[in-house]
Design a protein around this motif. Structure first.
Motif, PDB file in Angstrom:
ATOM      1  N   CYS A 287       0.840  -1.216   0.000  1.00 51.76           N
ATOM      2  CA  CYS A 287       0.000   0.000   0.000  1.00 51.76           C
ATOM      3  C   CYS A 287       0.864   1.251   0.000  1.00 51.76           C
ATOM      4  CB  CYS A 287      -0.891   0.045   1.242  1.00 51.76           C
ATOM      5  SG  CYS A 287      -2.176  -1.181   1.210  1.00 51.76           S
ATOM      6  N   GLN A 288       1.885   1.237   0.844  1.00 55.52           N
ATOM      7  CA  GLN A 288       2.724   2.429   0.944  1.00 55.52           C
ATOM      8  C   GLN A 288       3.398   2.715  -0.399  1.00 55.52           C
ATOM      9  OE1 GLN A 288       6.297   2.273   3.387  1.00 55.52           O
ATOM     10  NE2 GLN A 288       5.797   4.313   4.143  1.00 55.52           N
ATOM     11  N   HIS A 289       3.921   1.660  -1.036  1.00 54.26           N
ATOM     12  CA  HIS A 289       4.562   1.873  -2.332  1.00 54.26           C
ATOM     13  C   HIS A 289       3.587   2.425  -3.347  1.00 54.26           C
ATOM     14  CE1 HIS A 289       8.621   0.431  -1.959  1.00 54.26           C
ATOM     15  NE2 HIS A 289       8.204  -0.577  -1.214  1.00 54.26           N
TER      16      HIS A 289
ATOM     17  N   ILE B 143       0.826   4.111  -2.893  1.00 54.46           N
ATOM     18  CA  ILE B 143       0.446   5.497  -2.607  1.00 54.46           C
ATOM     19  C   ILE B 143       1.607   6.446  -2.914  1.00 54.46           C
ATOM     20  CG2 ILE B 143      -0.246   7.101  -0.763  1.00 54.46           C
ATOM     21  CD1 ILE B 143      -2.467   5.203  -1.779  1.00 54.46           C
ATOM     22  N   ASN B 144       2.809   6.050  -2.548  1.00 49.51           N
ATOM     23  CA  ASN B 144       3.962   6.908  -2.851  1.00 49.51           C
ATOM     24  C   ASN B 144       4.106   7.118  -4.351  1.00 49.51           C
ATOM     25  OD1 ASN B 144       4.530   7.155  -0.186  1.00 49.51           O
ATOM     26  ND2 ASN B 144       6.255   5.721  -0.180  1.00 49.51           N
ATOM     27  N   MET B 145       3.870   6.043  -5.111  1.00 54.11           N
ATOM     28  CA  MET B 145       4.000   6.177  -6.565  1.00 54.11           C
ATOM     29  C   MET B 145       2.938   7.109  -7.144  1.00 54.11           C
ATOM     30  SD  MET B 145       4.899   2.321  -7.757  1.00 54.11           S
ATOM     31  CE  MET B 145       5.109   2.631  -9.504  1.00 54.11           C
ATOM     32  N   HIS B 146       1.864   7.289  -6.411  1.00 50.78           N
ATOM     33  CA  HIS B 146       0.823   8.230  -6.857  1.00 50.78           C
ATOM     34  C   HIS B 146       1.152   9.659  -6.447  1.00 50.78           C
ATOM     35  CE1 HIS B 146      -1.777   4.741  -7.608  1.00 50.78           C
ATOM     36  NE2 HIS B 146      -2.521   5.559  -8.307  1.00 50.78           N
ATOM     37  N   GLY B 147       2.232   9.834  -5.682  1.00 52.51           N
ATOM     38  CA  GLY B 147       2.547  11.165  -5.176  1.00 52.51           C
ATOM     39  C   GLY B 147       1.763  11.486  -3.916  1.00 52.51           C
TER      40      GLY B 147
END
Ligand code: ADP
Length: 816
Positions: free
Chosen positions: A525-527, A529-533
């Protein structure tokens, strides 16, 4: 008459006197004298004049001829001209430096000066002068001149040789430049092999060099040859006369060599090879020359070292690329291999549970449900592990689109309601009205929300699960949307919160823990979301429950200014002016303004300036790959919404996705997914006959059952692409096609391509199924209804253009 005689006597006397004085002075200065009676062509050479050239007083008796014979052939003309010019009065004086042959055969540099006695008419009747030996000065001058020349040559060679990183170029330049600039007979470069035993000839000048290279000439690293010795000791070796020094080995290819020298190529203490030079003159290599050559060799060695390091780094890069490719390939294969059998397990157990194959007892029902649930669980696990390896391999790609989070929330909540039906838990939602859309990959965001909600359901025994969606922070101008999932579960201590998002970490990792799980979910999930900015974090207190929050950037749509004048702008990216001309001719009458762009690297920049209605993009452009351009356009928030029409010839697999496929599904295909996909196509109910093409007989049978069971569709099954294509092209084509992409023999891409080429088949809706994950690009191309791929070679002009027109119409309906 008597007076005349006295006069002459007197002048002769004077001359004799002056000559005597001059002779005295000249002999004092160690010069030789000559006295030439031009009238009778008699010459007197003083003893010193003769001894200077190694002759006795009684030798050299032929007068003028003797002198002329001794002059160096290269200086002869110059000497005679100088003399004649002086005698004829053309030159004011006679003073030349020329080489005369000594009796021992060596050349001596002589300064020759003289004055003439002339008659009343100015005609020279006698001439006398002196010889001084200037050999030493000349040699010193010459060596300075050569030295300067060498230094210039050495710095030039250094510059040229170090300007390349290609080893063979370095070798070739080194020998050719040294040979030419230093005027040697021959030059070669030897490199010590990795074993250290042999020095191998790498480059060599002339025909002799070519022959030696052909023979793979090499010399052992030992005392026995000049090159061998240099590569052994790392010190230059000079043999200035090969006739008297046996270390030179006679080489029949180089018969004129009289002197040889070899200079070591050193890097630090290591000898990596040698430069060998040969000359046709004995004594050719002075200390000066050798020291200059050593400077050149040192620079060459550095160049070789650099080139080798570069080669190694290039190799490493290539290997890394290959590993990267293998990683992607492995991930794609794994996902295919793991999902295919699961497809059968999940699909068939479901078919039996639903009683499609006949009635089942309650006990069978229970067992099958266990199989079905285990299959689903395994699928979840496999998906998590594949996701994580994708993330770690840097291969997770997102298909961004304009996404309405409210829709996603609603669908996730309805899916999840089953999870809590056995617990006293209430599922609530608070959603701010009029929320803007976000820029996201809908499937991945769904995955995150499902993960958060199933965790909440898993760890909460009673109470509420609350989903809130709103702007972050409320009412502010920040372009972010926030989703929060709050539960009334056990909560997580501050200490445990820190390791929550690390892969494979579970708060309770004791073997006796109540709940199952892999500990992968939150880190994925964290990855995502991070990839979405966006950001993801947790608020929690032990005993009071937990809230997981994540944010996503909002979608900002550009205002379409260019359509104001009723003219729509098309940015055409193509390196072929003829193609651009074609687009203009066709599109302008339709009210489009075509702006050509031949430099694809400016695509994003120009698209931002122009804000075109659509972009046409050539894929095969020299020096740049259209997919990269597409990637950049789709990767920039300011240009990603502009429809791109891909027009190109490509061999890549991706092309299938532009060939008109209308939907795609990834195996395992669930009944609902399949039927939903068909229903989406079948809003008017016109589809009845569906052709299923797949080379896996189990998958084929399963899809067939699912469709037949639905009752509305009649399925025709084709095992493999060839059979599928036969049915499609039989003259009685189906209403819709479900197509496996990756088949041996004839794959789905070929079928799509063939259909695209046929106007009767082009519009049959196709649902693509695949066991492999599609790349973001592929998904994007499928999702973007405005996109379509044209194959330049096989399409006629009108087909090309009508196809663009169709794409534009689609883009238009989408934009409105
Ligand atoms: P898993 O697949 O094990 O659930 P996650 O990464 O989703 O993996 O979660 C990791 C751990 O975080 C869980 O094992 C659990 O200990 C803890 N956790 C996650 N969500 C909650 C929650 N809502 N309440 C309490 N603990 C939670």
């Amino acid at each position: 008459m008597a007076r005349d005689i006295t006069e002459r006597k007197k002048s002769e006397e004077e001359l004799r006197k002056s000559q005597e004085q001059y002779a005295l002075a000249a002999e004092g200065a160690n010069d030789g004298l000559w006295d030439w009676n031009i009238a009778n062509n008699e010459i007197y050479y003083s003893p010193r004049w003769k001894s200077m050239l190694g002759y006795e007083v009684h030798e050299l008796t032929k007068g003028f001829e003797d002198w002329e014979n001794l002059i160096h052939p290269d200086d002869h003309e110059r000497a005679i001209t100088a003399l004649n010019d002086y005698l004829s009065g053309k030159a004011e004086s006679y003073d030349v430096e020329i080489r005369l042959r000594h009796k021992d055969g060596m050349w001596r540099w002589i300064r020759d000066r003289g004055k003439a006695l002339r008659d009343a008419n100015g005609v020279a009747i006698r001439m006398a002068g002196s010889h001084s030996d200037v050999t030493e000065r000349k040699v010193a001058e010459e060596s300075i001149r050569r030295r300067n020349e060498y230094l210039a040559a050495s710095s030039e060679i250094g510059k040229i040789v170090t300007s390349t990183l290609d080893l063979n170029t370095i070798f070739a330049r080194t020998v050719n430049l040294i040979n030419e600039r230093f005027s040697f007979y021959h030059a070669s470069i030897f490199i010590v092999e990795e074993t250290g035993f042999n020095a191998l000839l790498r480059e060599s000048t002339g025909a002799a060099g070519a022959e030696m290279k052909r023979n793979k000439h090499s010399l052992p690293v030992n005392e026995k040859s000049i090159v061998g010795k240099v590569t052994l000791d790392g010190k230059a070796v000079v043999v200035n006369d090969v006739r008297v020094d046996s270390s030179h080995k006679y080489n029949p290819l180089l018969p004129d060599t009289l002197a040889e020298a070899a200079i070591p190529l050193r890097i630090g203490n290591r000898v990596i090879g040698a430069i060998d030079v040969q000359s046709k003159s004995a004594g050719a290599f002075s200390d000066d020359e050798i020291s200059v050559l050593q400077t050149v060799a040192d620079q060459v060695a550095v160049a070789i070292d650099n080139a080798r390091s570069f080669e190694l780094s290039q190799q490493a890069v290539m290997e890394m690329r290959e590993i990267d490719r293998l990683k992607s390939q492995f991930l794609a294969n794994m996902s295919h291999e793991l999902r295919t059998p699961l497809n059968s397990i999940i699909g068939f157990s479901r078919v039996i549970i639903k009683g499609i194959d006949g009635p089942v007892t309650e006990l069978q029902q229970q067992d099958l449900t266990a199989i079905y649930n285990s299959g689903q669980h395994l699928l979840g696990l496999i998906n998590d592990i594949l996701d994580l390896s994708k993330i770690e391999a840097g291969k997770m790609e997102l298909a961004f689109d304009e996404v309405n989070i409210v829709d996603i929330t609603a669908s996730v909540l309805s899916t999840m309601s089953g999870l809590i039906k056995d617990k006293p838990i209430q599922m609530k939602r608070v959603i701010e009205p009029n929320l803007p859309t976000v820029r996201a990959d809908a499937i991945r965001i769904r995955q995150v929300m499902i993960n958060l909600l199933s965790n909440a359901a898993k760890f909460t025994d009673e109470g509420d699960i609350l989903v809130e969606v709103g702007l972050q922070p409320q009412g502010s101008t920040r372009h972010e949307l926030r989703v929060s999932v709050t539960d009334t579960g056990p909560g997580i201590s501050k200490q445990d919160q820190t390791k929550l998002f690390q892969p494979l970490s579970q708060v309770d990792d004791s073997p006796t823990r109540k709940t199952g799980g892999t500990g992968l979910g939150l880190s994925i999930c964290q990855h995502i979301i991070n990839m979405h900015g966006g950001r993801i974090w947790i608020d929690s207190e032990v005993g009071r429950g937990s809230t997981f929050h994540f944010t996503l950037p909002l979608y900002r749509k550009e205002k379409d200014d260019d359509t104001a004048g009723g003219q729509k702008t098309i940015l055409t990216i193509d390196d072929d002016p003829q193609v651009i001309g074609l687009y203009e001719r066709y599109l302008q009458p339709q009210g489009y303004q075509v702006i050509p762009l031949s430099d694809p690297s400016l695509a994003v920049e120009r698209a931002k300036q122009i804000k075109p209605f659509a972009i046409t993009l050539d894929i095969m452009m020299p020096g740049i790959d259209g997919w990269q351009v597409l990637d950049k356009l789709k990767g920039d928030p300011d240009t990603r919404h502009i429809p791109v029409i891909v027009c190109s010839i490509i061999e890549e697999l991706e092309k299938g996705f532009n060939l008109g496929a209308t939907d795609y599904l990834v195996k395992p295909i669930l009944e609902d997914d399949l039927v939903n996909a068909l229903d989406r196509l079948n809003s008017d109910g016109s589809i009845r006959e569906v052709l299923v093409i797949d080379d896996d007989p189990d998958d084929l049978r399963l899809i067939g059952k699912l469709l037949t069971n639905d009752g509305r569709y009649k399925a025709t099954l084709a095992e493999g692409g060839r059979m599928g294509w036969d049915i499609i092209s039989s003259g009685n084509p189906p209403h819709a096609i479900i197509l496996d992409l990756f088949m041996e023999e004839m794959d789905g891409f070929r079928i799509l391509e063939n259909m695209q080429a046929n106007p009767k088949l082009r519009d049959i809706p196709v649902i693509v199924v695949s066991g492999m994950d599609l790349s973001a690009e592929q998904k994007n191309q499928l999702n973007e209804s405005g996109q379509r791929l044209l194959t330049k070679g096989s399409f006629s002009e009108t087909e090309l253009l009508t196809s663009i027109q169709r794409s534009l119409e689609k883009a238009q309906t989408k934009n409105v």
